[in-house]
Motif scaffolding. Structure first.
Motif, PDB file in Angstrom:
ATOM      1  N   ARG A  36       0.825  -1.215   0.000  1.00 29.33           N
ATOM      2  CA  ARG A  36       0.000   0.000   0.000  1.00 29.33           C
ATOM      3  C   ARG A  36       0.861   1.268   0.000  1.00 29.33           C
ATOM      4  NH1 ARG A  36      -1.887   2.768   4.496  1.00 29.33           N
ATOM      5  NH2 ARG A  36      -3.651   4.152   4.116  1.00 29.33           N
ATOM      6  N   ARG A  61     -19.629  -7.207  -3.541  1.00 27.33           N
ATOM      7  CA  ARG A  61     -19.122  -5.831  -3.594  1.00 27.33           C
ATOM      8  C   ARG A  61     -17.730  -5.792  -4.232  1.00 27.33           C
ATOM      9  NH1 ARG A  61     -21.721  -5.286   1.459  1.00 27.33           N
ATOM     10  NH2 ARG A  61     -19.835  -5.594   2.686  1.00 27.33           N
ATOM     11  N   LEU A  62     -16.880  -6.722  -3.866  1.00 30.13           N
ATOM     12  CA  LEU A  62     -15.526  -6.739  -4.406  1.00 30.13           C
ATOM     13  C   LEU A  62     -15.530  -7.089  -5.892  1.00 30.13           C
ATOM     14  CD1 LEU A  62     -13.574  -8.422  -1.457  1.00 30.13           C
ATOM     15  CD2 LEU A  62     -13.628  -6.001  -2.096  1.00 30.13           C
ATOM     16  N   SER A  65     -16.361  -4.181  -7.950  1.00 27.94           N
ATOM     17  CA  SER A  65     -15.248  -3.223  -8.030  1.00 27.94           C
ATOM     18  C   SER A  65     -14.091  -3.756  -8.858  1.00 27.94           C
ATOM     19  CB  SER A  65     -14.760  -2.879  -6.620  1.00 27.94           C
ATOM     20  OG  SER A  65     -15.783  -2.299  -5.849  1.00 27.94           O
ATOM     21  N   GLY A  67     -12.857  -7.057  -8.644  1.00 30.48           N
ATOM     22  CA  GLY A  67     -12.176  -8.200  -8.054  1.00 30.48           C
ATOM     23  C   GLY A  67     -12.522  -9.503  -8.759  1.00 30.48           C
ATOM     24  N   VAL A  83      -7.403  -8.542  -6.299  1.00 31.61           N
ATOM     25  CA  VAL A  83      -7.870  -7.150  -6.298  1.00 31.61           C
ATOM     26  C   VAL A  83      -6.700  -6.206  -6.554  1.00 31.61           C
ATOM     27  CG1 VAL A  83      -9.775  -7.605  -4.701  1.00 31.61           C
ATOM     28  CG2 VAL A  83      -7.537  -6.911  -3.808  1.00 31.61           C
ATOM     29  N   SER A  84      -7.028  -4.991  -6.932  1.00 31.78           N
ATOM     30  CA  SER A  84      -6.025  -3.944  -7.108  1.00 31.78           C
ATOM     31  C   SER A  84      -5.686  -3.332  -5.759  1.00 31.78           C
ATOM     32  CB  SER A  84      -6.560  -2.854  -8.036  1.00 31.78           C
ATOM     33  OG  SER A  84      -5.745  -1.698  -7.973  1.00 31.78           O
ATOM     34  N   GLN A  87      -7.883  -0.766  -4.047  1.00 28.38           N
ATOM     35  CA  GLN A  87      -9.078  -1.116  -3.289  1.00 28.38           C
ATOM     36  C   GLN A  87      -8.807  -1.320  -1.786  1.00 28.38           C
ATOM     37  OE1 GLN A  87     -10.247  -4.267  -6.551  1.00 28.38           O
ATOM     38  NE2 GLN A  87     -12.018  -3.945  -5.229  1.00 28.38           N
ATOM     39  N   ALA A  90     -10.621   1.023   0.804  1.00 27.84           N
ATOM     40  CA  ALA A  90     -12.055   0.780   0.883  1.00 27.84           C
ATOM     41  C   ALA A  90     -12.342  -0.544   1.580  1.00 27.84           C
ATOM     42  CB  ALA A  90     -12.660   0.775  -0.522  1.00 27.84           C
ATOM     43  N   MET A  91     -11.512  -1.533   1.349  1.00 33.37           N
ATOM     44  CA  MET A  91     -11.697  -2.821   2.010  1.00 33.37           C
ATOM     45  C   MET A  91     -11.487  -2.689   3.520  1.00 33.37           C
ATOM     46  SD  MET A  91      -9.735  -5.165  -0.845  1.00 33.37           S
ATOM     47  CE  MET A  91      -9.956  -6.755  -0.025  1.00 33.37           C
ATOM     48  N   ASP A  94     -14.529  -1.265   5.145  1.00 40.12           N
ATOM     49  CA  ASP A  94     -15.753  -2.074   5.055  1.00 40.12           C
ATOM     50  C   ASP A  94     -15.979  -2.802   6.385  1.00 40.12           C
ATOM     51  OD1 ASP A  94     -17.743  -3.985   4.502  1.00 40.12           O
ATOM     52  OD2 ASP A  94     -17.103  -4.163   2.408  1.00 40.12           O
TER      53      ASP A  94
END
Length: 544
Positions: A36, A61-62, A65, A67, A83-84, A87, A90-91, A94
């Motif tokens: 990250r 949801r993923l 987006s 995923g 996933v990228s 994301q 946001a994860m 959640d």
């Protein structure tokens, strides 16, 4: 005994100042937090643990987006998804997501052998004879690179599942790497091909699940799938023990690590899970012994985590030493004492395959056309799994199983620790608990204690049906049992803790749980020494 003090810098403990200083997100593990902080946009495979009942909603949801779902782990309320890094924030925000972990590569913990006498004394040094139990009636699931069938395993491989190339489907047995076959031989070779290389439990059934590829690597998600499959199908497949001679660096607390949680689920289901401690006992930067090198899932509280010792090519136990490469505790993030025990793991000969990667790549490890000599905590875990099978058989036979219950995973672990031999250096000083755990494996002693226990005894009652000597004779020398149990961060000493059916031995207790909050009463005839980590030795981050 005075508290054992080891030095480990609080400043560098993952999850404390490291996380705070870098603005880390608590729900992400260390590896993902590191990603990250970069500009990477490359999608990553991650394992998402959700709140109970929220897996489907989180998955949808993923996916919306971008995923890509790779696997679902319903019993763990988890899924593997690509996933990228964009994301991640946001994860983490959640509320239905409990944690996000890297789908880390896993690897085997064996290496081509060097040094040592080359004398094969495995069974003798464990106190085993032709009259010892053989593992008959015990099923051991080996999650590894596979197995090459041979006369050594005839009629004892009832099932083979391929999680690398066949999505976990039933398949014909094979091993393109060679590590799994070697471990399987240590656990349960009959010795039909070469009697001097007979395994610890030569009559045990071997349920093999391929999770490592032809180079000895795999994915955490595949190991989780195999663990879950073994747990769900434990009765149909007759699985009593799971061997995990593999792992990856620790990136988060055991409480959120999905691989550890899969191990804990297996233990709660009544399966004894044996794990390798890892081969990170030496600091590669200095060549000196290093602490905090235990890997996942060796940090699982309820697993029997095996480090390795060297038998020096002698049957006698007085010259045994911890293998330098064997990972020492404590565990990262949680500071728990590991390994639990040490088992013979250095320069051990076992089954091999002419077509395997190890056989073809390392000529020096070849013993003959059907055997290899390898070292590592992978080998030690295999030896320990075989010993567990002998203990379970001895206990079940003595108790008339299933009329009386089988020993729980916690009881097995306690017996293995209590009957171990404490190891000492050349000056006579005992190696510390983070190096040797409770001590070195004593299979014969564990069998004797297991036979003496009445498993139908109510919790809180004395459960020894017959007396035990608290010693084992090997190579003409009578050796005292360690008579200690490492419980979380405490060493419980004394002669009565294991002789009573403690609440701690029940199946729903996580090993090392605080005794006050869980009403675990040890009684009055024991001492408990806290293992305290100090302030200035750190090296563990270099294995990441």
């Amino acid at each position: 005994m005075a508290a054992l003090v080891l030095v480990l810098a609080t400043l560098w403990l993952p999850g404390t100042s490291w996380a705070a200083g870098q603005g880390a997100l608590k729900k992400l593990d260390r590896a993902l937090n590191a990603v990250r902080l970069t500009d990477s946009t490359t999608p990553l495979s991650v394992i998402v643990r959700t709140s109970p009942g929220q897996r489907a909603a989180v998955r949808d949801r993923l996916k919306a987006s971008g995923g890509v779902v790779e696997a679902e782990h319903a019993t763990l309320d988890a899924l593997t998804i690509r996933v990228s890094p964009a994301q991640f924030d946001a994860m983490a925000a959640d509320e239905a997501i409990a944690s996000v972990s890297i789908n880390s590569p896993v690897s085997a913990f064996a290496a081509p052998s060097s040094g040592g006498s080359g004398t094969d004394v495995l069974r003798e040094t464990l106190g085993l004879t032709s009259a010892s139990p053989t593992g008959k009636g015990i099923g051991i699931a080996i999650l590894d690179s596979g197995i090459t069938p041979s006369k050594d395993f005839d009629g004892r491989i009832p099932a083979f599942y391929d999680f690398v190339n066949a999505g976990g489907s039933y398949a014909g047995a094979y091993d393109d790497y060679g590590h799994g076959t070697h471990v399987a031989g240590l656990i349960g070779s009959s010795g039909a091909v070469a009697s001097q290389y007979q395994g610890v439990a030569p009559a045990a059934r071997l349920i093999v699940m391929k999770v490592l590829d032809g180079k000895g690597s795999g994915k955490t998600s595949d190991v989780i799938k195999a663990l879950t499959f073994a747990t769900v199908n434990r009765q149909a497949l007759g699985i009593d023990v799971i061997n995990l001679s593999l792992g990856h660096p620790i990136y988060e607390s055991a409480a959120t690590d999905p691989l550890v949680q899969a191990v804990e689920a297996a233990a709660r289901a009544g399966i004894v899970v044996v794990t390798s401690a890892g081969n990170f006992g030496v600091n590669p930067a200095t060549g000196q012994p290093g602490y905090a090198g235990v890997t996942s899932p060796g940090n699982a509280p309820s697993s029997l985590t095996a480090g390795a010792f060297e038998d020096q090519g002698t049957v006698g136990r007085g010259d045994d030493i911890p293998a330098p490469y064997s990972s020492r505790g404590p565990t990262w993030y949680d500071g728990m004492a590991k390994p639990d025990i040490l088992a013979d793991g250095h320069r051990l000969v076992s089954d091999g395959s002419l077509r395997s990667y190890l056989y073809k790549t390392y000529p020096a490890v070849r013993v003959d056309s059907g055997h290899l000599r390898l070292s590592g905590t992978s080998m030690a875990a295999g030896v320990a799994s075989g010993a567990v099978a002998l203990l379970l058989e001895a206990s079940r036979t003595a108790n008339g199983y299933p009329a009386r219950p089988s020993l729980t995973p916690n009881a097995v672990k306690a017996i293995m620790q209590f009957t171990a031999f404490r190891m000492h250096d050349a000056t006579g000083a005992a190696y510390d608990t983070l190096t040797q755990g409770a001590g070195a494996l004593n299979a014969a002693g564990a069998i004797d204690l297991g036979r003496a226990i009445d498993t139908a005894t109510p919790v809180g009652s004395w459960w020894l049906a017959t007396g035990v000597s608290q010693s084992t004779t090997i190579a003409g020398e009578t050796l005292l049992w360690a008579q200690n149990i490492v419980w979380g961060t405490n060493i419980v000493w004394g002669t009565t803790a294991i002789y009573t059916n403690q609440l701690a031995w029940t199946q729903n207790i996580v090993w090392g749980t605080d005794s006050d909050s869980d009403n675990i009463v040890w009684g009055t005839e024991y001492d408990s020494d806290n293992i305290v980590w100090g302030t200035n030795i750190v090296w563990g981050s270099i294995i990441l």
